[in-house]
Design a protein around this motif. Structure first.
Motif, PDB file in Angstrom:
ATOM      1  N   SER A 421       0.814  -1.225   0.000  1.00 20.28           N
ATOM      2  CA  SER A 421       0.000   0.000   0.000  1.00 20.28           C
ATOM      3  C   SER A 421       0.842   1.268   0.000  1.00 20.28           C
ATOM      4  O   SER A 421       0.730   2.126   0.881  1.00 20.28           O
ATOM      5  N   GLY A 422       1.692   1.401  -1.032  1.00 20.14           N
ATOM      6  CA  GLY A 422       2.448   2.626  -1.225  1.00 20.14           C
ATOM      7  C   GLY A 422       1.570   3.751  -1.736  1.00 20.14           C
ATOM      8  O   GLY A 422       0.363   3.584  -1.936  1.00 20.14           O
ATOM      9  N   ARG A 423       2.179   4.888  -2.000  1.00 16.68           N
ATOM     10  CA  ARG A 423       1.427   6.093  -2.363  1.00 16.68           C
ATOM     11  C   ARG A 423       0.473   5.877  -3.539  1.00 16.68           C
ATOM     12  O   ARG A 423      -0.654   6.389  -3.544  1.00 16.68           O
ATOM     13  N   ALA A 424       0.879   5.104  -4.535  1.00 16.19           N
ATOM     14  CA  ALA A 424       0.038   4.904  -5.712  1.00 16.19           C
ATOM     15  C   ALA A 424      -1.262   4.175  -5.388  1.00 16.19           C
ATOM     16  O   ALA A 424      -2.192   4.183  -6.203  1.00 16.19           O
ATOM     17  N   PHE A 425      -1.336   3.558  -4.214  1.00 17.74           N
ATOM     18  CA  PHE A 425      -2.518   2.785  -3.854  1.00 17.74           C
ATOM     19  C   PHE A 425      -3.378   3.490  -2.801  1.00 17.74           C
ATOM     20  O   PHE A 425      -4.185   2.865  -2.107  1.00 17.74           O
ATOM     21  N   ASP A 426      -3.186   4.780  -2.702  1.00 21.82           N
ATOM     22  CA  ASP A 426      -4.086   5.670  -1.943  1.00 21.82           C
ATOM     23  C   ASP A 426      -4.284   5.309  -0.483  1.00 21.82           C
ATOM     24  O   ASP A 426      -5.430   5.254   0.002  1.00 21.82           O
ATOM     25  N   PRO A 427      -3.211   5.058   0.277  1.00 21.04           N
ATOM     26  CA  PRO A 427      -3.434   4.965   1.728  1.00 21.04           C
ATOM     27  C   PRO A 427      -3.993   6.289   2.229  1.00 21.04           C
ATOM     28  O   PRO A 427      -3.658   7.358   1.691  1.00 21.04           O
ATOM     29  N   ARG A 428      -4.847   6.241   3.229  1.00 21.14           N
ATOM     30  CA  ARG A 428      -5.445   7.488   3.727  1.00 21.14           C
ATOM     31  C   ARG A 428      -4.354   8.449   4.182  1.00 21.14           C
ATOM     32  O   ARG A 428      -4.438   9.654   3.940  1.00 21.14           O
ATOM     33  N   LEU A 429      -3.325   7.913   4.869  1.00 17.54           N
ATOM     34  CA  LEU A 429      -2.169   8.696   5.288  1.00 17.54           C
ATOM     35  C   LEU A 429      -0.948   7.793   5.226  1.00 17.54           C
ATOM     36  O   LEU A 429      -1.038   6.588   5.483  1.00 17.54           O
ATOM     37  N   MET A 430       0.196   8.382   4.904  1.00 16.92           N
ATOM     38  CA  MET A 430       1.416   7.600   4.750  1.00 16.92           C
ATOM     39  C   MET A 430       2.594   8.383   5.307  1.00 16.92           C
ATOM     40  O   MET A 430       2.767   9.566   4.982  1.00 16.92           O
ATOM     41  N   PHE A 431       3.395   7.715   6.136  1.00 19.22           N
ATOM     42  CA  PHE A 431       4.524   8.381   6.773  1.00 19.22           C
ATOM     43  C   PHE A 431       5.784   7.542   6.601  1.00 19.22           C
ATOM     44  O   PHE A 431       5.730   6.380   6.190  1.00 19.22           O
ATOM     45  N   ALA A 432       6.923   8.149   6.921  1.00 21.68           N
ATOM     46  CA  ALA A 432       8.214   7.449   6.817  1.00 21.68           C
ATOM     47  C   ALA A 432       9.053   7.755   8.036  1.00 21.68           C
ATOM     48  O   ALA A 432       8.959   8.832   8.629  1.00 21.68           O
ATOM     49  N   TRP A 433       9.890   6.794   8.412  1.00 21.39           N
ATOM     50  CA  TRP A 433      10.900   7.027   9.437  1.00 21.39           C
ATOM     51  C   TRP A 433      12.117   7.685   8.790  1.00 21.39           C
ATOM     52  O   TRP A 433      12.294   7.601   7.562  1.00 21.39           O
ATOM     53  N   PRO A 434      12.953   8.356   9.551  1.00 16.76           N
ATOM     54  CA  PRO A 434      14.007   9.194   8.957  1.00 16.76           C
ATOM     55  C   PRO A 434      15.059   8.437   8.145  1.00 16.76           C
ATOM     56  O   PRO A 434      15.701   9.030   7.270  1.00 16.76           O
ATOM     57  N   GLY A 435      15.243   7.148   8.401  1.00 14.64           N
ATOM     58  CA  GLY A 435      16.226   6.393   7.636  1.00 14.64           C
ATOM     59  C   GLY A 435      15.627   5.596   6.493  1.00 14.64           C
ATOM     60  O   GLY A 435      16.338   4.842   5.822  1.00 14.64           O
ATOM     61  N   ALA A 436      14.335   5.771   6.240  1.00 18.94           N
ATOM     62  CA  ALA A 436      13.649   4.977   5.220  1.00 18.94           C
ATOM     63  C   ALA A 436      14.120   5.344   3.816  1.00 18.94           C
ATOM     64  O   ALA A 436      14.477   6.487   3.543  1.00 18.94           O
TER      65      ALA A 436
END
Length: 532
Positions: A421-436
């Motif tokens: 469920s990456g950005r192209a698959f429209d998660p309602r909200l998406m975040f990352a950790w600083p080393g991602a």
């Protein structure tokens, strides 16, 4: 529900090394967040104050309920570009008069709050979040309009702002505009298209064309106040619904408006008080290895994230490179899919597909914790049907209608990004950790593939292969991909909704779940064709 048991050695050297690296990464992110918070810089902030105006973040602080959190979105948009970090606008989710809202606030200390391509993307993303989650929108307006040198990238897509505002209103979702300063040209339609418009006396300027343009177009001599002042719009044009004597009065009126919208959430409420995790979220910093190639057990993250560290694992002995199971987060039931050893095999793909179908059957939101190198390749796996199995998983993700929340913990590569469920698959909200990291594949792999292709091409043409040039090209490509997969590069382009401190994952997911429950939470009962 079973309680997770941690095997993390918090006194060990590995833990201390991992923690030190994460703290260093967080320091780098904090430096850039400070740049974004400074807006146009100290001189412009002071000039703004000297004019009797509040900085944008003070406006937001006064607007929100006292001591309530603010989930800022896309805070580092435009990092690494010619535009100011933060992209001249602050967006986020906060609570006003007890109502969860999306806040969109121009920062007039950055080129007068003018909109550049990144601030447009950031604004549109905030409006999309409001629409799909059914969240009221409050605009804090003070903008000179489009950044004219960038108009080719702004004019056509910029109209989407007005489309989104009117669509929200048509759906019965309240929209409010508090106009503190300029709202000119196309920007004049923001208060014009919001349900409620509040204009500040002697400050708000809402017109399609300012005095210079009017002079050039018609020959008329006009002044700001008669063209678009708060008094005129309150007494004559009727554009203004509320006349505010100053900024504090506008904020007070805005908060009062939210008390009268009779707002109700449509999703189920949390299941009572939420128990804190058994293990300290502070310890998450020591979980992620310094070397991204070294896998880690996501159960250690879950033990420090979910309510009471309770996790009912689904198919624990099957497809073990993907951890799936049921939990609660701040009282909200969730299904979790978390990568363990990175690679997704056929078993993991089928397990994920079944789990997503079950979550949709029970209207349960899904949390995706990414750390994947993608789907497995090789002759035996292709013959075993990895394409079909991966397609099943991606089909399930694409057609699932329960809320998806995604966190990139360490890496998200290839089609694994899609299946998780990456950005192209429209998660309602998406975040990352600083080393991602995020890319089509790892830097070394990508450079190596191009080297192999180049060598094969030279052989097929009977040409000598230049080893020195290949080595230089490989090094350059590795450096390029490494830079482009960096968390700051990714978040700058709004491929996620922000970099978060891993220790705040529980809080961020809890706020996100609360926001998604503003609308109905309902799973899909019928999916498309699955290849068998």
């Amino acid at each position: 529900m079973p309680v997770l048991r941690s095997a993390l050695d918090t006194a060990g050297e590995t833990y201390r090394a991992n923690r030190a690296i994460q703290l260093d990464l967080l320091d780098r992110v904090a430096e850039q967040q400070a740049v974004a918070a400074a807006g146009g810089g100290a001189a412009y902030q002071q000039r703004h104050r000297d004019r009797g105006r509040l900085p944008v973040r003070e406006r937001i602080e006064l607007l929100l309920d006292p001591d309530s959190p603010f989930l800022e979105l896309s805070a580092l948009a435009a990092w690494g570009t010619p535009f100011t970090v933060g992209a001249s606008v602050v967006t986020g989710i906060g609570v006003l008069s007890g109502v969860e809202c999306v806040v969109i606030a121009h920062d007039p200390t950055v080129r007068g709050g003018a909109m550049n391509p990144y601030s447009l993307r950031k604004t549109l993303r905030a409006l999309e979040i409001a629409r799909v989650n059914r969240l009221p929108v409050v605009n804090l307006v003070e903008s000179g309009g489009a950044d004219l040198p960038s108009q080719a990238e702004l004019f056509v897509p910029g109209g989407r702002i007005f489309h989104e505002l009117t669509a929200l209103s048509a759906a019965g979702v309240p929209t409010v505009a508090l106009v503190f300063g300029n709202s000119t040209a196309g920007g004049a339609y923001v208060p014009g298209m919001c349900d409620h418009a509040v204009l500040v006396d002697r400050r708000a300027k809402v017109f399609l064309g300012g005095p210079p343009l009017v002079k050039m177009a018609t020959g008329e001599d006009a002044d700001d106040e008669s063209l678009g002042g708060a008094d005129m719009h309150s007494r004559v044009s009727g554009l203004s619904d509320h006349f505010a004597v100053d900024e504090h009065d506008a904020i007070r009126i805005g908060r009062e408006i939210l008390t009268r919208v009779n707002w109700r959430k449509l999703g189920p409420a949390p299941r009572g008080a939420a128990a804190e995790p058994v293990y300290d979220p502070e310890e998450i910093l020591g979980v992620v290895p310094a070397d991204p190639k070294v896998p880690f057990d996501p159960r250690e993250v879950l033990a420090r994230t979910v309510d009471g560290s309770e996790f009912d694992e689904y198919k624990p002995l099957y497809g073990s490179s993907l951890v799936t199971g049921w939990a609660q987060l701040h009282g909200y039931p969730v299904g979790v899919l978390a990568n363990h050893r990175g690679v997704l095999f056929g078993e993991e793909s089928k397990k994920a597909t079944e789990f997503i179908l079950l979550a949709n059957q029970t209207d349960t939101p899904l949390v995706f914790l990414q750390n994947t190198t993608g789907y497995m390749v090789g002759t035996s796996y292709e013959q075993g049907g990895i394409v079909k199995d991966g397609a099943k998983m991606i089909n399930a993700v694409a057609n699932s209608t329960v809320p998806h929340l995604t966190v990139n913990m360490a890496g998200s590569f290839g089609a694994g990004n899609y299946g998780m469920s990456g950005r192209a698959f429209d998660p309602r909200l998406m975040f990352a950790w600083p080393g991602a990291k995020l890319a089509v594949m790892g830097a070394a792999q990508l450079a190596g593939v191009l080297s192999i292709v180049g060598r094969a091409s030279a052989e097929s043409q009977g040409k000598p292969f230049d080893e020195a040039a290949d080595a230089a090209r490989t090094a350059a490509i590795e450096a390029q991909i490494e830079a482009e997969s960096h968390a700051l590069f990714v978040t700058a382009r709004l491929y996620d909704d922000g970099i978060i401190d891993p220790r705040d994952t529980r809080t961020v997911l809890g706020m996100s779940l609360s926001a998604t429950h503003s609308t109905t939470v309902e799973g899909r009962r019928g999916f498309g064709v699955f290849r068998m």
